[in-house]
Enzyme design. Structure first.
Site, PDB file in Angstrom:
ATOM      1  N   ASP A  32      19.574 103.939  44.594  1.00 23.05           N
ATOM      2  CA  ASP A  32      18.294 103.224  44.403  1.00 23.05           C
ATOM      3  C   ASP A  32      17.687 102.601  45.665  1.00 23.05           C
ATOM      4  OD1 ASP A  32      19.011 103.899  41.842  1.00 23.05           O
ATOM      5  OD2 ASP A  32      19.118 101.855  41.074  1.00 23.05           O
ATOM      6  N   GLU A  80      16.172 104.464  40.187  1.00 22.69           N
ATOM      7  CA  GLU A  80      15.968 103.845  38.876  1.00 22.69           C
ATOM      8  C   GLU A  80      14.484 103.921  38.546  1.00 22.69           C
ATOM      9  OE1 GLU A  80      17.423  99.824  38.386  1.00 22.69           O
ATOM     10  OE2 GLU A  80      16.376  99.568  36.492  1.00 22.69           O
ATOM     11  N   LYS A 137      17.430 107.865  36.959  1.00 20.84           N
ATOM     12  CA  LYS A 137      18.214 107.166  35.934  1.00 20.84           C
ATOM     13  C   LYS A 137      17.375 106.065  35.293  1.00 20.84           C
ATOM     14  CE  LYS A 137      20.601 104.112  39.276  1.00 20.84           C
ATOM     15  NZ  LYS A 137      20.202 102.811  38.742  1.00 20.84           N
ATOM     16  N   LYS A 140      20.963 101.020  34.717  1.00 11.73           N
ATOM     17  CA  LYS A 140      21.534 100.488  35.952  1.00 11.73           C
ATOM     18  C   LYS A 140      22.619 101.417  36.482  1.00 11.73           C
ATOM     19  CE  LYS A 140      18.806  96.976  35.533  1.00 11.73           C
ATOM     20  NZ  LYS A 140      17.497  97.096  36.214  1.00 11.73           N
ATOM     21  N   VAL A 165      21.591  99.664  46.626  1.00 16.12           N
ATOM     22  CA  VAL A 165      21.229  98.333  46.128  1.00 16.12           C
ATOM     23  C   VAL A 165      21.058  98.373  44.613  1.00 16.12           C
ATOM     24  CG1 VAL A 165      20.115  97.706  48.287  1.00 16.12           C
ATOM     25  CG2 VAL A 165      18.742  98.789  46.513  1.00 16.12           C
ATOM     26  N   THR A 166      21.235  97.203  43.982  1.00 14.38           N
ATOM     27  CA  THR A 166      21.820  96.021  44.567  1.00 14.38           C
ATOM     28  C   THR A 166      23.311  96.018  44.259  1.00 14.38           C
ATOM     29  OG1 THR A 166      21.411  94.639  42.600  1.00 14.38           O
ATOM     30  CG2 THR A 166      19.690  94.672  44.291  1.00 14.38           C
ATOM     31  N   CYS A 170      23.150  97.734  40.201  1.00 15.75           N
ATOM     32  CA  CYS A 170      23.281  99.187  40.041  1.00 15.75           C
ATOM     33  C   CYS A 170      24.482  99.774  40.773  1.00 15.75           C
ATOM     34  CB  CYS A 170      21.985  99.866  40.442  1.00 15.75           C
ATOM     35  SG  CYS A 170      20.676  99.522  39.240  1.00 15.75           S
ATOM     36  N   GLN A 210      42.977  92.912  42.813  1.00 14.96           N
ATOM     37  CA  GLN A 210      43.993  93.437  41.893  1.00 14.96           C
ATOM     38  C   GLN A 210      44.407  94.864  42.263  1.00 14.96           C
ATOM     39  OE1 GLN A 210      43.299  92.023  37.634  1.00 14.96           O
ATOM     40  NE2 GLN A 210      41.197  92.038  38.429  1.00 14.96           N
TER      41      GLN A 210
END
Ligand code: C5J
Length: 230
Positions: A32, A80, A137, A140, A165-166, A170, A210
């Site tokens: 995007d 987007e 799309k 997002k 971005v961002t 997205c 993680q």
């Protein structure tokens, strides 16, 4: 597709540990980088954001794009936006925020977040070239209601380098979708950006935490070094 020889893997210094870059099975996905998000008068601006904050990601992303093209990697761009009749715009997304200027309304770059309008276009610095898929799309995430997964699988892609971005919207949604579909994702910290620096930092921390619960994070310099471009 045969299992690649380990000698073809180019380790990229990343967190939480080295990312095994294999150019033949890796796609660069640029999310995007549209005028609607990066320039005044677009969607990002209509939501009350300082769009200049996103511009820091342009130069490093352009360098990565050039290196990826030189390495012969698959390059995919996303945008987007919505059909001009807004038939693919969920009413909830349309209503959200209660702003004066909404998706589909006229703005200085044409109708906001509508396909084919000037604001919907990718910024010239990162313009796609022939042969690079451009995924339109409505949501997002880049996998939602698109043929991105089919295109990647058809090319034997199993890992993604993600820019755009961002970071927390997205990019993050796409990385989460990709992770659940079995793709390894390396997110380039300086090739992503947010209207909220604290969200950018937190979003990257969530990806690499993680043991890399959603993927890896690295600076673009590490990828360029891995590709022999550093
Ligand atoms: C947003 C995006 N922020 N590309 N879209 O609405 O992150």
């Amino acid at each position: 597709m045969p299992e690649p020889h380990t000698a073809d893997v180019r380790p990229v210094r990343a967190e939480p540990y080295e990312f095994p870059l294999l150019p033949a099975t890796t796609a660069l996905v640029i999310i995007d980088m549209q005028r609607d998000f990066l320039e005044p008068g677009g969607f990002g601006d209509a939501l009350g954001n300082d769009v200049s904050l996103l511009r820091a990601a342009i130069a490093p992303t352009a360098a990565v794009l050039e290196a990826a093209r030189r390495a012969g990697m698959t390059v995919v761009h996303t945008r987007e936006g919505h059909r001009s009749d807004l038939s693919d715009l969920a009413p909830a997304k349309h209503r959200r925020g209660n702003f004066a200027t909404k998706i589909g309304d006229a703005g200085p770059m044409g109708r906001i977040l509508v396909r084919g309008e000037a604001g919907h276009g990718i910024i010239p610095e990162l313009a796609p070239v022939a042969g690079e898929p451009v995924i339109d799309k409505p949501g997002k995430g880049a996998f939602f209601a698109t043929d991105l997964e089919a295109i990647l699988r058809g090319r034997g892609i199993d890992r993604l380098i993600v820019c755009g971005v961002t970071t927390e919207v997205c990019v993050h949604t796409t990385v989460r979708e990709a992770n659940d579909r079995g793709f390894d994702c390396l997110v380039l910290a300086d090739c992503t950006a947010s209207y909220f620096p604290e969200f950018h930092a937190a979003a990257l921390a969530m990806i690499r935490a993680q043991g890399g619960i959603f993927g890896w994070v690295a600076p673009s310099s590490a990828l360029l070094a891995g590709l022999g471009d550093g």
